[in-house]
Design a protein around this motif. Structure first.
Motif, PDB file in Angstrom:
ATOM      1  N   ASN A 184      -6.002  -1.692   0.140  1.00 32.13           N
ATOM      2  CA  ASN A 184      -5.981  -2.899  -0.694  1.00 32.13           C
ATOM      3  C   ASN A 184      -7.195  -2.954  -1.619  1.00 32.13           C
ATOM      4  O   ASN A 184      -7.071  -3.332  -2.789  1.00 32.13           O
ATOM      5  CB  ASN A 184      -5.970  -4.159   0.184  1.00 32.13           C
ATOM      6  CG  ASN A 184      -4.844  -4.166   1.192  1.00 32.13           C
ATOM      7  OD1 ASN A 184      -4.726  -3.235   1.982  1.00 32.13           O
ATOM      8  ND2 ASN A 184      -4.005  -5.190   1.158  1.00 32.13           N
ATOM      9  N   GLU A 194      -3.575  -9.905  -2.623  1.00 33.55           N
ATOM     10  CA  GLU A 194      -3.969  -8.567  -2.130  1.00 33.55           C
ATOM     11  C   GLU A 194      -4.797  -8.612  -0.854  1.00 33.55           C
ATOM     12  O   GLU A 194      -5.082  -7.571  -0.272  1.00 33.55           O
ATOM     13  CB  GLU A 194      -4.746  -7.804  -3.217  1.00 33.55           C
ATOM     14  CG  GLU A 194      -3.838  -7.247  -4.276  1.00 33.55           C
ATOM     15  CD  GLU A 194      -4.591  -6.485  -5.364  1.00 33.55           C
ATOM     16  OE1 GLU A 194      -5.829  -6.407  -5.321  1.00 33.55           O
ATOM     17  OE2 GLU A 194      -3.911  -5.986  -6.279  1.00 33.55           O
ATOM     18  N   ASN A 227       0.833  -1.211   0.000  1.00 33.58           N
ATOM     19  CA  ASN A 227       0.000   0.000   0.000  1.00 33.58           C
ATOM     20  C   ASN A 227       0.867   1.261   0.000  1.00 33.58           C
ATOM     21  O   ASN A 227       0.555   2.247  -0.679  1.00 33.58           O
ATOM     22  CB  ASN A 227      -0.928   0.001   1.218  1.00 33.58           C
ATOM     23  CG  ASN A 227      -2.004  -1.068   1.125  1.00 33.58           C
ATOM     24  OD1 ASN A 227      -2.292  -1.570   0.040  1.00 33.58           O
ATOM     25  ND2 ASN A 227      -2.581  -1.427   2.267  1.00 33.58           N
TER      26      ASN A 227
END
Lengths: 398, 398
Positions: free
Chosen positions: B159, B338, B43
């Motif tokens: 995410n 993810e 991130n």
């Protein structure tokens, strides 16, 4: 220890695992911990021999005062646990796959139910609060599901037991050191102006895994770091496809790894004629390293190494802000340190024979960097022994 | 965006970073978050372009509604941040080295002081509670040092914004896919009875980093996984020095990586004549994959893929307990997923064009395993597009 069904290739002897378990249990008792939840993958492996890249989901080892440890993790990873841990298959338990990365349920709720099932709902439960693999959410979920338990911070409780290496562990580290030497030899051979950096990384990663003789290489817990020129001010940049250049220094931070045991090793290569600033930094750094190795004796303290290093550097006008070393051995990504002792002026931990460190006084200045380091073993008498045997210098390729 | 001092090689256009920041800010507003602390390295990289192996110490990015993000981390890593992030140097701040792995002080205490200095001591502060790099202790230390702040769980908030890939990101993933294909081609060429496993790993790691053409390879977030025979029941075992054997299947779980973007890809190689159980499992699995690819259409749900896969497997008597896929793209160790959508029967997330997944229906039975997978892109119309172009089968080498 129980019999096990599979033919397992345990890395260490039964005696070694008994030693580790006894040390852990004694530390638990001192801390008033009835059950210890170990989530650090290196601690899990150290106690049980578990080995697998499954730490990206929640898992752990429960250590009890009077029963074999329990491996707990995702159902699909119980097959890996059964194949690697020394405990019996009945000491391996899994949770359902719909706990994985779910927004509705947390694996720690399953673990809490297991503990309740063992009559441990009111236990004094040790947890590793400061660990990559015990998230803030894991703590909250576990605490909420075990309202009658007392959660006790057991950060680094097991890590501290790992500090003094057994002869078996030191033998592994010597194998890792041979791999480190091979990697550095390959760097010296291959780094030339115009060669793209990633090509050199590709070759040394190959060297690292091929290993030396029959000793195959394992993956290191950190990838090779090798910034050049001005970028060498930044210790943790990884590679790209740009070439090495004449007139630039590159430091190489690598570690050979044998069955999860690491011996990090760093050297710097200057392509061309180094300016005076590099020559004087090199001289001061080597003098500091040698003073530090002299000070790295059983009975001295961690800070004595740091202070011995600092004196010649200060005389050369170099002030280092960072710690200059940390314990090494068994580890998993993202770090190859043990996260206990830090070699710095405020750490007064007494050095003991069998302790192993990466003595790592990297110089990261505003627009250049220099690394010359040693992985060391504290001996019974005399100065530290270096695991690797390569010239302690900045290498210059004209 | 501000001007920056260094010549930076940002992976993406300014427009792309603006898109990401706008998405993040909108999600913050929906969640009632005034300041967001982002600690997931993927991130952090997605928002700021920061790239470095520094995530083994505490660090983060602060996102504000109305000012450029701030990169915060260890002092020695500010040099890496200054060299990689798009923000101005004044948006990079460091903490003193004696916070690192200290038993006396925690880096989050430094961060709290920074926030107080910005007048944000009473802020609604989002934190990623479920993340490898936001430990239970980090949460406690931050909460204790900011008693007037409200900490809000922002797990996966960023995410989720990463789910739909831009054209620039898809271009990176196509480069990674070429590397994945190269790795699998190398496996098919090299895996033979009697060849030690680590030797093959050494060669494919070399292939992965050499990359394809001018596209150099980055490190993948998971090392190659390649268990054989009975060990293939265990999805996450890593390699050793034992040879491949005739009569055994080995699955290979790998990912090419281009500038932190991954396209995982798995194939299985059987050495010798596969028994009927493998042939029938292969047929059912390939049928299930093809049904899943048909179902992987914009407007359908994640569970539709899982259900389409399950039908032929069930007809063949194979029950899979695990999810069969997850979103992919930018990532750092220890995971290349993810951690948002899970392709399983209970996940009703609607598929949208530009989403990318590893469609990963691995079969891990009690004493064998089989993996045939595809990294896929959800398209505007029609079934999913596969990033890699290699036969969808178990490879048999006689």
């Amino acid at each position: 220890m129980r019999q096990h069904r599979f033919q397992k290739d345990l890395p260490f002897s039964e005696t070694e695992y008994e030693r580790r378990l006894a040390l852990t249990r004694a530390a638990m008792e001192r801390a008033g911990i009835e059950v210890l939840l170990v989530t650090d993958p290196a601690n899990m492996a150290w106690i049980t021999a578990y080995d697998g890249w499954s730490f990206y989901v929640h898992q752990g080892v429960l250590v009890f005062p009077d029963a074999d440890p329990v491996w707990w993790g995702r159902n699909q990873d119980t097959n890996g646990a059964i194949r690697t841990v020394w405990m019996g298959d009945d000491r391996v338990i899994g949770y359902a796959d719909n706990y994985v990365q779910s927004t509705e349920r947390h694996p720690m709720e399953d673990l809490a139910q297991r503990l309740i099932g063992m009559g441990l709902e009111g236990a004094r439960l040790g947890v590793e609060m400061e660990n990559y693999y015990f998230s803030a959410k894991a703590y909250q979920a576990l605490a909420a599901a075990l309202p009658d338990a007392t959660l006790i911070d057991a950060t680094a409780l097991v890590n501290w037991q790992r500090g003094i290496k057994s002869a078996e562990e030191i033998a592994f580290m010597r194998k890792a050191a041979k791999i480190s030497e091979k990697i550095v030899d390959g760097l010296l051979e291959r780094v030339e102006p115009g060669v793209p950096k990633h090509q050199v990384v590709a070759e040394i990663q190959r060297d690292a895994i091929l290993g030396v003789g029959d000793d195959w290489g394992d993956y290191a817990s950190i990838v090779p770091l090798l910034p050049s020129g001005s970028d060498a001010a930044a210790p943790h940049l990884t590679w790209d496809g740009r070439p090495f250049n004449k007139g630039e220094a590159t430091f190489f931070e690598i570690a050979g790894c044998y069955r999860r045991y690491h011996t990090p090793f760093c050297r710097t290569i200057f392509l061309g004629e180094p300016p005076e600033i590099f020559r004087s930094a090199e001289a001061a750094l080597v003098e500091g390293l040698e003073a530090g190795l002299e000070a790295a004796r059983a009975g001295n303290r961690a800070c004595d190494i740091a202070d011995a290093l600092a004196a010649p550097l200060e005389r050369a006008g170099i002030e280092r802000g960072a710690r200059c070393g940390y314990p090494i051995g068994l580890s998993y990504p993202p770090d190859w340190g043990e996260r206990t002792i830090s070699i710095r002026s405020e750490d007064e931990t007494v050095l003991q024979p069998g302790m192993t460190f990466h003595f790592m006084p990297g110089l990261w200045m505003s627009d250049w960097g220099l690394e010359i380091t040693e992985s060391i073993l504290i001996t019974e008498n005399g100065p530290a022994e270096c695991f690797c045997d390569r010239p302690r210098q900045m290498f210059v390729k004209p």
